[in-house]
Design an enzyme around this catalytic site. Structure first.
Site, PDB file in Angstrom:
ATOM      1  N   GLU A  42       0.824  -1.213   0.000  1.00 43.40           N
ATOM      2  CA  GLU A  42       0.000   0.000   0.000  1.00 43.40           C
ATOM      3  C   GLU A  42       0.858   1.264   0.000  1.00 43.40           C
ATOM      4  O   GLU A  42       0.553   2.240  -0.668  1.00 43.40           O
ATOM      5  CB  GLU A  42      -0.933   0.009   1.223  1.00 43.40           C
ATOM      6  CG  GLU A  42      -2.085  -0.967   1.132  1.00 43.40           C
ATOM      7  CD  GLU A  42      -3.033  -0.653  -0.017  1.00 43.40           C
ATOM      8  OE1 GLU A  42      -3.327   0.525  -0.244  1.00 43.40           O
ATOM      9  OE2 GLU A  42      -3.456  -1.605  -0.696  1.00 43.40           O
ATOM     10  N   CYS A 201     -13.127   3.579 -13.924  1.00 36.47           N
ATOM     11  CA  CYS A 201     -13.514   4.958 -13.621  1.00 36.47           C
ATOM     12  C   CYS A 201     -12.262   5.837 -13.584  1.00 36.47           C
ATOM     13  O   CYS A 201     -11.909   6.429 -12.565  1.00 36.47           O
ATOM     14  CB  CYS A 201     -14.261   5.020 -12.289  1.00 36.47           C
ATOM     15  SG  CYS A 201     -15.185   6.546 -12.099  1.00 36.47           S
ATOM     16  N   CYS A 208     -17.716   3.613 -18.752  1.00 37.30           N
ATOM     17  CA  CYS A 208     -18.989   3.436 -18.044  1.00 37.30           C
ATOM     18  C   CYS A 208     -19.756   2.206 -18.520  1.00 37.30           C
ATOM     19  O   CYS A 208     -20.472   1.581 -17.737  1.00 37.30           O
ATOM     20  CB  CYS A 208     -19.850   4.689 -18.200  1.00 37.30           C
ATOM     21  SG  CYS A 208     -19.067   6.156 -17.510  1.00 37.30           S
ATOM     22  N   CYS A 211     -18.947  -0.715 -16.453  1.00 37.76           N
ATOM     23  CA  CYS A 211     -18.886  -0.469 -15.004  1.00 37.76           C
ATOM     24  C   CYS A 211     -20.033  -1.139 -14.251  1.00 37.76           C
ATOM     25  O   CYS A 211     -21.202  -1.012 -14.641  1.00 37.76           O
ATOM     26  CB  CYS A 211     -18.907   1.043 -14.747  1.00 37.76           C
ATOM     27  SG  CYS A 211     -18.852   1.438 -12.994  1.00 37.76           S
ATOM     28  N   CYS A 217     -25.310   5.267 -11.362  1.00 39.03           N
ATOM     29  CA  CYS A 217     -24.322   6.355 -11.336  1.00 39.03           C
ATOM     30  C   CYS A 217     -24.908   7.681 -11.826  1.00 39.03           C
ATOM     31  O   CYS A 217     -25.355   7.797 -12.967  1.00 39.03           O
ATOM     32  CB  CYS A 217     -23.123   5.964 -12.198  1.00 39.03           C
ATOM     33  SG  CYS A 217     -21.884   7.267 -12.259  1.00 39.03           S
TER      34      CYS A 217
END
Ligand code: SF4
Length: 364
Positions: A42, A201, A208, A211, A217
């Site tokens: 991370e 995204c 889209c 997605c 959305c």
């Protein structure tokens, strides 16, 4: 596309299902619930591409297989293995954090995100990722990618430059995680959000049609993908010009000095810098140097600065020593092509490679 995204728990379920089929799998740091590995990946992934981290992560892990090994290491070795990843404060904080985990928690990372977030270099989003991946905590990651996904999905039009708006979006994002969500799904959900932001995204031209959140959305429905998330305050990069003294001996070795512990490239090894050419010329004027060559300018972008570097290569005698206050341990001669013990900023590393190859970088 998964039906019922807008309903309670809909986003969570849609992201979990999508990740299992379409998300990223098989990355070197995936599949292990070891907080040390998750934490390391991370931190490396902040501001750095997955493809780059995929190269550095296994090397780092092979040398420091656990938090104790990292805590016991010399910071110079940590910085050396970090060389090329940039944002070196991450490496210094990584080392500090490892020491704290060993000294304060007997080498075991705390399981709660609020406790993790108090350790050096671990912000709330990274803390949430570790807690969700490793301990199944029902908390949402909230990095730049997730902010973008959520602002678009919710049609959140407040300016995210302000912390109040950001906190508001965080609360809405947190509410997407059902209170009865299985802890075992938290890792998949967290990975799914990260994958969604990185692969579909995206900042420009989000995909889209593919997605899993498209159905509910707001940005897609109202055609606002290009304006959300709203962020009016942009970081303005200031330009800083620096002249670098590249002192080169007849055998080709060049001198590097350790930078101060604070400021740009803190504690890394670099060519001595001068704020203007006249200061450097004055130094050269009192030194018996047969040859001085100005190399082409090298530009390098930092998060808040644009560096314009002017390397000045000076051929010095074999017994030349740096003037002034160069104390022991703060100066080293590096032979062409030899590894440097310690971290080196990217442009310095590239200049060393050019010097070793006997050529100058292309003019900009
Ligand atoms: S539908 Fe488009 S804008 Fe909305 S979350 Fe998905 S990729 Fe982003």
């Amino acid at each position: 596309m998964v039906a019922g995204v807008a309903g309670p728990g809909g986003v969570f379920a849609a992201v979990v299902q999508w990740q299992a089929v379409h998300g990223r799998h098989g990355l070197p740091w995936q599949g292990s619930p070891d907080p040390y590995r998750v934490w390391l990946s991370e931190i490396m992934l902040q501001q750095t591409q997955v493809s780059t981290v995929s190269r550095y992560y296994p090397v780092f892990l092979a040398r420091f297989p656990d938090v104790t090994a990292l805590a016991q290491a010399d910071v110079d070795e940590v910085l050396s293995l970090w060389s090329g990843l940039g944002y070196y404060s991450r490496a210094r904080n990584l080392h500090q954090c490892a020491k704290r985990v060993v000294s304060d928690y007997a080498g075991a990372f705390p399981a709660r995100s609020d406790v993790l977030a108090r350790l050096p270099g671990i912000g709330p989003s990274t803390a949430a990722a570790i807690a969700a991946f490793c301990f199944g905590e029902r908390t949402s990651i909230f990095d730049g990618n997730v902010k973008r996904v959520m602002a678009r999905f919710l049609g959140f039009g407040e300016d995210l430059s302000g912390s109040a708006a950001s906190q508001q979006l965080l609360a809405l994002t947190q509410a997407m995680v059902p209170t009865d969500a299985a802890g075992s799904d938290m890792g998949v959900y967290t990975q799914g959000l990260m994958d969604l932001g990185a692969t579909l995204c995206t900042r420009s031209r989000p995909a889209c049609l593919a997605c899993p959140l498209a159905e509910g959305c707001v940005a897609r429905r109202t055609d606002q993908q290009a304006v959300l998330p709203l962020k009016t305050r942009r970081v303005k990069r200031q330009t800083l010009s620096l002249y670098l003294l590249v002192a080169r001996k007849p055998d080709g070795s060049v001198g590097l000095e350790r930078r101060p512990a604070e400021g740009i490239w803190a504690s890394l090894w670099c060519f001595p810098e001068f704020s203007d050419r006249s200061l450097l010329s004055r130094l050269l004027g009192v030194l018996p140097m047969p040859s001085v060559t100005d190399w082409p300018v090298v530009r390098h972008a930092l998060s808040h600065r644009e560096l314009v570097l002017h390397p000045v290569v000076c051929e010095v005698a074999h017994n030349w020593e740096p003037p002034g206050s160069k104390h022991a341990g703060a100066w080293q001669w590096v032979a062409p092509g030899q590894p440097v013990q310690g971290g080196i900023p990217v442009p310095v590393r590239s200049l060393l490679a050019q010097l070793a190859n006997g050529c100058t970088p292309p003019a900009l």
